[in-house]
Design a protein around this motif. Structure first.
Motif, PDB file in Angstrom:
ATOM      1  N   ASP A  81       0.842  -1.290  -0.148  1.00 23.61           N
ATOM      2  CA  ASP A  81       0.085  -0.047  -0.050  1.00 23.61           C
ATOM      3  C   ASP A  81       0.985   0.978   0.029  1.00 23.61           C
ATOM      4  OD1 ASP A  81       0.659   0.714   2.623  1.00 23.61           O
ATOM      5  OD2 ASP A  81      -0.812  -0.429   3.591  1.00 23.61           O
ATOM      6  N   PRO A  82       0.199   2.506  -0.019  1.00 22.05           N
ATOM      7  CA  PRO A  82       1.106   3.799  -0.213  1.00 22.05           C
ATOM      8  C   PRO A  82       2.208   4.055   0.977  1.00 22.05           C
ATOM      9  CG  PRO A  82      -0.967   4.077  -1.190  1.00 22.05           C
ATOM     10  CD  PRO A  82      -1.038   2.717  -0.555  1.00 22.05           C
ATOM     11  N   SER A  83       1.841   3.249   2.131  1.00 25.01           N
ATOM     12  CA  SER A  83       2.560   3.624   3.241  1.00 25.01           C
ATOM     13  C   SER A  83       3.966   2.853   3.056  1.00 25.01           C
ATOM     14  CB  SER A  83       1.672   3.053   4.599  1.00 25.01           C
ATOM     15  OG  SER A  83       1.773   1.714   4.510  1.00 25.01           O
ATOM     16  N   GLY A  84       4.040   1.827   2.303  1.00 27.09           N
ATOM     17  CA  GLY A  84       5.111   0.711   2.023  1.00 27.09           C
ATOM     18  C   GLY A  84       4.755  -0.609   2.829  1.00 27.09           C
ATOM     19  N   ALA A  85       3.704  -0.720   3.346  1.00 23.53           N
ATOM     20  CA  ALA A  85       3.440  -2.089   4.056  1.00 23.53           C
ATOM     21  C   ALA A  85       2.899  -3.046   3.125  1.00 23.53           C
ATOM     22  CB  ALA A  85       2.072  -1.845   4.987  1.00 23.53           C
ATOM     23  N   ILE A  86       3.497  -4.287   3.355  1.00 26.18           N
ATOM     24  CA  ILE A  86       3.426  -5.233   2.174  1.00 26.18           C
ATOM     25  C   ILE A  86       1.960  -6.034   2.645  1.00 26.18           C
ATOM     26  CG2 ILE A  86       3.932  -7.771   1.541  1.00 26.18           C
ATOM     27  CD1 ILE A  86       6.653  -6.404   2.430  1.00 26.18           C
ATOM     28  N   LEU A 245      19.978   8.751  -8.706  1.00 30.60           N
ATOM     29  CA  LEU A 245      20.304   7.893  -7.566  1.00 30.60           C
ATOM     30  C   LEU A 245      19.904   8.323  -6.319  1.00 30.60           C
ATOM     31  CD1 LEU A 245      21.414   5.209  -6.555  1.00 30.60           C
ATOM     32  CD2 LEU A 245      23.612   6.219  -6.615  1.00 30.60           C
ATOM     33  N   GLU A 246      19.980   9.555  -6.109  1.00 28.75           N
ATOM     34  CA  GLU A 246      19.542  10.084  -4.878  1.00 28.75           C
ATOM     35  C   GLU A 246      18.145  10.173  -4.682  1.00 28.75           C
ATOM     36  OE1 GLU A 246      21.459  10.661  -2.060  1.00 28.75           O
ATOM     37  OE2 GLU A 246      22.848   9.894  -3.349  1.00 28.75           O
ATOM     38  N   ILE A 247      17.450  10.530  -5.828  1.00 24.83           N
ATOM     39  CA  ILE A 247      15.693  10.347  -5.798  1.00 24.83           C
ATOM     40  C   ILE A 247      15.604   9.053  -5.588  1.00 24.83           C
ATOM     41  CG2 ILE A 247      14.002  10.852  -7.212  1.00 24.83           C
ATOM     42  CD1 ILE A 247      15.500  12.947  -8.836  1.00 24.83           C
ATOM     43  N   ALA A 248      16.012   7.812  -6.265  1.00 28.43           N
ATOM     44  CA  ALA A 248      15.977   6.620  -6.307  1.00 28.43           C
ATOM     45  C   ALA A 248      15.901   5.989  -4.983  1.00 28.43           C
ATOM     46  CB  ALA A 248      16.895   5.775  -7.202  1.00 28.43           C
ATOM     47  N   LYS A 249      16.940   6.268  -4.027  1.00 27.37           N
ATOM     48  CA  LYS A 249      16.975   6.259  -2.779  1.00 27.37           C
ATOM     49  C   LYS A 249      16.044   6.829  -1.764  1.00 27.37           C
ATOM     50  CE  LYS A 249      22.011   5.756  -2.689  1.00 27.37           C
ATOM     51  NZ  LYS A 249      23.227   6.318  -1.785  1.00 27.37           N
ATOM     52  N   GLY A 250      15.486   7.640  -2.148  1.00 29.31           N
ATOM     53  CA  GLY A 250      14.408   8.198  -1.392  1.00 29.31           C
ATOM     54  C   GLY A 250      13.209   7.527  -1.700  1.00 29.31           C
ATOM     55  N   VAL A 251      12.828   7.226  -2.754  1.00 23.52           N
ATOM     56  CA  VAL A 251      11.547   6.467  -3.317  1.00 23.52           C
ATOM     57  C   VAL A 251      11.675   5.135  -2.484  1.00 23.52           C
ATOM     58  CG1 VAL A 251      10.568   5.088  -5.110  1.00 23.52           C
ATOM     59  CG2 VAL A 251      11.231   7.666  -5.531  1.00 23.52           C
ATOM     60  N   ILE A 252      12.940   4.403  -2.530  1.00 28.14           N
ATOM     61  CA  ILE A 252      12.874   3.116  -1.923  1.00 28.14           C
ATOM     62  C   ILE A 252      12.580   3.374  -0.406  1.00 28.14           C
ATOM     63  CG2 ILE A 252      14.526   1.218  -1.313  1.00 28.14           C
ATOM     64  CD1 ILE A 252      15.463   1.626  -4.137  1.00 28.14           C
ATOM     65  N   ARG A 253      13.132   4.382   0.305  1.00 24.11           N
ATOM     66  CA  ARG A 253      13.089   4.521   1.723  1.00 24.11           C
ATOM     67  C   ARG A 253      11.687   4.770   2.113  1.00 24.11           C
ATOM     68  NH1 ARG A 253      18.216   7.611   1.346  1.00 24.11           N
ATOM     69  NH2 ARG A 253      16.766   9.452   1.073  1.00 24.11           N
ATOM     70  N   GLU A 254      10.802   5.521   1.285  1.00 29.17           N
ATOM     71  CA  GLU A 254       9.662   5.929   1.453  1.00 29.17           C
ATOM     72  C   GLU A 254       8.613   4.715   1.173  1.00 29.17           C
ATOM     73  OE1 GLU A 254       6.324   9.330   0.213  1.00 29.17           O
ATOM     74  OE2 GLU A 254       8.450   9.452  -0.139  1.00 29.17           O
ATOM     75  N   PHE A 255       8.786   4.014  -0.020  1.00 28.17           N
ATOM     76  CA  PHE A 255       7.677   2.995  -0.364  1.00 28.17           C
ATOM     77  C   PHE A 255       8.226   1.568  -0.174  1.00 28.17           C
ATOM     78  CE2 PHE A 255       6.807   7.094  -2.715  1.00 28.17           C
ATOM     79  CZ  PHE A 255       5.469   7.052  -2.267  1.00 28.17           C
ATOM     80  N   SER A 256       9.335   1.251   0.203  1.00 32.19           N
ATOM     81  CA  SER A 256       9.841  -0.111   0.331  1.00 32.19           C
ATOM     82  C   SER A 256      10.958   0.078   1.350  1.00 32.19           C
ATOM     83  CB  SER A 256      10.378  -0.622  -0.834  1.00 32.19           C
ATOM     84  OG  SER A 256      10.910  -2.005  -0.825  1.00 32.19           O
ATOM     85  N   PRO A 257      10.585   0.493   2.661  1.00 26.51           N
ATOM     86  CA  PRO A 257      11.557   0.734   3.684  1.00 26.51           C
ATOM     87  C   PRO A 257      12.257  -0.456   4.074  1.00 26.51           C
ATOM     88  CG  PRO A 257       9.362   0.859   4.751  1.00 26.51           C
ATOM     89  CD  PRO A 257       9.182   0.778   2.991  1.00 26.51           C
ATOM     90  N   ASP A 258      11.735  -1.694   3.848  1.00 29.62           N
ATOM     91  CA  ASP A 258      12.813  -2.789   4.113  1.00 29.62           C
ATOM     92  C   ASP A 258      13.605  -3.097   3.290  1.00 29.62           C
ATOM     93  OD1 ASP A 258      10.759  -5.162   2.450  1.00 29.62           O
ATOM     94  OD2 ASP A 258       9.862  -3.448   3.320  1.00 29.62           O
TER      95      ASP A 258
END
Length: 421
Positions: A81-86, A245-258
């Motif tokens: 979901d948009p919080s990153g929860a699976i 790459l910095e933008i990509a890291k931010g997206v992953i932290r926000e939407f796929s934190p694990d």
């Protein structure tokens, strides 16, 4: 010996060119860049080839990197979901359909060098419509495989088969290396080297694949598919790979934190190992008319251009190329006509291409009940998950259960699963 001209030095054009050379024909291939220019260019894609496509390359003796490129052994997909929860996880092995992802700069530059060694004629130039007319006059058949090039304007959009009128996703991709991305099992909860997918509801998708490039060897690619105007549609103003790459890291932290820790110490494999952009998936009619009244034949992305969400671009181009080669060789000394071109491409569309496009378009939208029930069953039954992932190699195998709820339920039961209460 018959004479063929091919415009475009990518997956479809080179596949057809080498196959026709092997059959004893005279082939001239036109590329708008030299091998060295391709090798030093920006990455064009992050294509993953499934085993049936690799087999086509093996048959032609073009698998120069067989023992260097890491195999993708299966797929691990998290639906979030948009919080990153699976909310749902599906994990399946590719088994005998496992594949490889090789930097197309590495591949096509080497293939272009190989082409004249096998008797082909390689011409480095961007072909104009006027020149194409002359080329067509000098050959038995001229084939255009120029992908997204301007020459595709010769081929009329097929409104009945084209679904999209604008880009369904904004794209960004990088090739990365780092200690927590590499190895056979970079994700401890995945018991194989995975194609790692994240689908985030209402946001978009991002994928990580085992990869190989000439600049560093083994690495991983990351592809982002952002719903236009959505929360991860933030790549298009990036001016460099490092900024992307910095933008990509931010997206992953926000939407796929694990997953974020995998990307803590990553770096680009080379300064050109990134891309961004968007395009409109389009199906075109395969006969291109020239000012003189002569014609050319469109193959691959020229006539069937899909979004990359299912990784079908190069695989579909290879399937189409193999089909077209078989039809060309079956012609013997017969004349190639616009009617023949239409018949060949229509047959390919009905037997294969339509399923690839429909499967791709299905993944760009929320899954219908038939797909949702299979995915839930796949999360619980490994045999169903394996079957679902292996069908990426042949999308027509998803039919008819992909679009029929009753048949989807039968598919679940036939493969050892249980229906939801």
């Amino acid at each position: 010996m018959r004479k063929f001209a091919i415009i475009g030095g990518g997956q479809a054009g080179l596949h057809i060119g080498f196959a026709l050379l092997k059959a004893g024909h005279a082939v001239t291939l036109y590329s708008d860049r030299t091998p060295a220019e391709i090798l030093g260019s920006r990455i064009p894609s992050t294509a993953f080839l499934f085993n049936s496509t690799l087999d086509m390359e093996r048959e032609l003796g073009l698998n120069f990197w067989e023992d260097l490129v890491p195999y993708g052994e299966g797929m691990h997909v998290d639906f979030r979901d948009p919080s990153g929860a699976i909310g749902l996880t599906v994990q399946g092995r590719l088994e005998d359909r496992k594949g490889q992802a090789l930097d197309q700069r590495t591949k096509f530059s080497r293939w272009l060098e190989e082409f004249p060694k096998r008797g082909g004629k390689l011409v480095i130039k961007a072909v104009s419509v006027e020149e194409l007319d002359q080329i067509s006059a000098e050959n038995d058949l001229t084939i255009v495989t120029a992908g997204k090039g301007n020459i595709n304007a010769l081929f009329e959009r097929d409104d009945q088969r084209s679904v999209h009128t604008k880009p369904p996703r904004h794209l960004a991709a990088l090739l990365l290396t780092g200690p927590k991305l590499m190895g056979d099992r970079p994700w401890l909860r995945v018991p194989f080297r995975p194609l790692r997918f994240n689908f985030v509801a209402g946001v978009g998708e991002f994928f990580s694949l085992p990869f190989y490039t000439h600049t560093v060897g083994e690495c991983r690619s990351v592809l982002f598919e952002a719903i236009p105007g959505g929360p991860i549609d933030r790549f298009q103003n990036a001016q460099s790979g490092e900024e992307l790459l910095e933008i990509a890291k931010g997206v992953i932290r926000e939407f796929s934190p694990d997953d974020a820790h995998h990307f803590e110490d990553v770096q680009l494999t080379d300064p050109n190992a990134w891309l961004k952009g968007a395009f409109t998936p389009t199906i075109r009619k395969p006969v291109g008319r020239l000012p003189s009244g002569r014609f050319v034949m469109g193959v691959g992305d020229t006539v069937v251009l899909n979004d990359p969400i299912t990784g079908q671009g190069s695989n579909n181009a290879a399937r189409m190329s193999k089909f077209v080669i078989e039809k060309i060789l079956a012609m013997g000394d017969g004349s190639f006509t616009p009617g023949w071109v239409n018949d060949v491409v229509d047959t390919f569309w009905h037997e294969s291409g339509q399923y690839t496009s429909a499967f791709t378009n299905a993944l760009l939208n929320p899954p219908p009940p038939s797909v949702m029930e299979v995915l839930v069953a796949a999360s619980q039954t490994p045999a169903i998950a394996d079957k679902f992932m292996q069908n990426f190699d042949k999308p027509s195998d998803y039919w008819p259960w992909l679009v029929d709820l009753d048949l989807a339920r039968k598919f679940i039961v036939d493969n050892g699963g249980h229906l939801a209460a």
